[in-house]
Design an enzyme around this catalytic site. Structure first.
Site, short mmCIF file in Angstrom:
data_model
loop_
_atom_site.label_atom_id
_atom_site.label_comp_id
_atom_site.label_asym_id
_atom_site.label_seq_id
_atom_site.Cartn_x
_atom_site.Cartn_y
_atom_site.Cartn_z
N GLU A 134 11.27 55.30 41.12
CA GLU A 134 9.86 54.97 41.26
C GLU A 134 9.41 54.86 42.72
O GLU A 134 8.27 55.18 43.06
CB GLU A 134 9.56 53.65 40.53
N SER A 142 16.35 54.85 29.83
CA SER A 142 17.43 53.86 29.82
C SER A 142 16.90 52.42 29.74
O SER A 142 17.44 51.61 28.98
CB SER A 142 18.32 54.03 31.06
N TRP A 143 15.85 52.10 30.47
CA TRP A 143 15.35 50.72 30.46
C TRP A 143 14.56 50.44 29.18
O TRP A 143 14.71 49.37 28.58
CB TRP A 143 14.51 50.46 31.71
N LYS A 202 10.31 46.42 46.09
CA LYS A 202 11.78 46.42 46.22
C LYS A 202 12.36 47.81 46.03
O LYS A 202 13.41 48.13 46.60
CB LYS A 202 12.41 45.41 45.25
N ARG A 218 10.33 63.06 22.61
CA ARG A 218 10.94 64.22 21.96
C ARG A 218 11.44 63.84 20.56
O ARG A 218 12.19 62.88 20.40
CB ARG A 218 12.10 64.74 22.80
N ALA A 266 11.59 55.89 25.80
CA ALA A 266 12.98 55.81 25.36
C ALA A 266 13.96 56.22 26.46
O ALA A 266 15.01 56.78 26.19
CB ALA A 266 13.19 56.68 24.12
N SER A 276 21.52 51.45 40.83
CA SER A 276 20.11 51.50 41.19
C SER A 276 19.68 52.93 41.48
O SER A 276 20.24 53.60 42.34
CB SER A 276 19.87 50.62 42.42
N ARG A 277 18.66 53.39 40.78
CA ARG A 277 18.18 54.76 40.97
C ARG A 277 17.65 54.97 42.39
O ARG A 277 17.88 56.00 43.02
CB ARG A 277 17.06 55.07 39.98
N ASN A 278 16.89 53.98 42.88
CA ASN A 278 16.27 54.14 44.19
C ASN A 278 17.30 54.08 45.31
O ASN A 278 17.25 54.86 46.26
CB ASN A 278 15.20 53.06 44.37
#
Length: 331
Positions: free
Chosen positions: A281, A11-12, A191, A33, A9, A254-256
């Protein structure tokens, strides 16, 4: 009506659960949780990961994996890639015997260097025809806000791919099918590593030429590795290759890329990790991508450079200088 379980659960996972519900599926979202599951069901919103986004009424959440998986025809896996094996081991006996297993994860497992579909098959005993992977330029927040986007569903079984395609096709989310599971998964994993490099360059103050150069050469090393693993070259020119690369390397969502930018500005890996609850990731997968490339004798200089910065303490500025000083050769 297709019944789908989405395990994860974040964001994606929450966004894709919304897509499935908007496409007409009955969806149960599993949250680790109990308080988060309760809040999602009662409030119609995942305030922890997608604040401000209203979720469809036909989407409900639970902290009980057995409840989520009961009679599910499609099981969507949306947990961090390095935790997949342990999570699957606890869910394995609850999986419906003929459910299609769809991976949203973009990583390569540390140690084994297995792609996510390979881990799924190994742990669950499912045949590869039951396992699919979704990849493309899919930044969660934009899709949750119903901004138009396309994606790729990769599966060796064309009929299952078509069922998945119908299950998540909405007015704002357009899925294509592709039989090249290897290429789609590899494009999605590598990527993230290239996005870290682009973020580092951004944090160092470099501009569009640097980012474009890193993206282009990053795509080249992704394709080299993909061909060695049996992927189709055309996959890397499509949504799961170039499309995903452009979005992840360019967007502040983008997290990365964001993680890399903070490194470029002088933060340590540990400091960046403590500043966010989201998983980048590429930070862990860069090591497994490098191990996979070395096992096949493939040159991946950008990946090597990211590993040195993230895990060997190399200064980001030195990384860029080393890439630029490599021996000149034909493109």
């Amino acid at each position: 009506m297709t019944r789908a379980a989405v395990l994860g659960a974040g964001s994606w996972g929450t966004t894709f659960a919304k897509v499935l519900a908007d496409a007409g599926c009955e969806v149960v979202l599993h949250a680790r949780r109990a308080e988060l599951a309760k809040a999602i069901t009662e409030d119609g919103e995942n305030r922890d990961y997608l604040p401000g986004v209203r979720l469809p009424e036909r989407l409900r959440a639970t902290a009980d994996p057995g409840e989520a998986l009961l009679d599910a025809q499609v099981v969507v896996l949306a947990v961090p890639s390095q935790s997949l094996r342990d999570n699957l081991a606890s869910w394995r006996d609850l999986l419906p015997p003929d459910a299609t297993l769809l991976s949203l994860m973009k990583g390569i497992e540390l140690g084994s260097t297995k792609r996510m579909s390979e881990v799924i098959c190994e742990v669950t005993g499912a045949g590869p025809e039951r396992v699919a992977a979704l990849s493309g330029p899919n930044l969660a927040r934009e899709i949750a806000e119903e901004q138009p986007a396309a994606t790729v569903i990769a599966c060796s079984d064309a009929d299952r791919a078509a069922v998945l395609q119908a299950a998540c096709h909405t007015r704002y989310f357009r899925p294509y099918t592709n039989p090249d599971v290897v290429g789609c998964e590899l494009g999605g994993a590598v990527k993230n590593v290239i996005a870290l490099a682009c973020g580092i360059a951004e944090g160092l103050g470099f501009g569009d030429n640097t980012r474009a150069s890193l993206m282009t050469r990053g795509l080249a090393e992704t394709a080299r590795l993909g061909l060695a693993l049996g992927a189709e070259l055309t996959t890397f020119a499509g949504l799961a290759g170039l499309g995903d690369l452009v979005a992840t390397c360019s967007s502040p969502l983008s997290r990365n890329r964001t993680f890399g930018e903070k490194l470029g500005r002088g933060m340590t890996v540990e400091e960046v990790q403590q500043s966010t609850r989201q998983t980048a990731e590429g930070v862990k997968s860069c090591r497994s991508v490098l191990d996979l490339a070395r096992a096949h004798g493939i040159d991946v200089p950008i990946t090597e450079a990211v590993v040195r910065v993230c895990h060997e303490g190399e200064a980001p500025g030195r990384m860029v200088r080393e890439i630029m000083s490599r021996e000149a050769k034909p493109e």
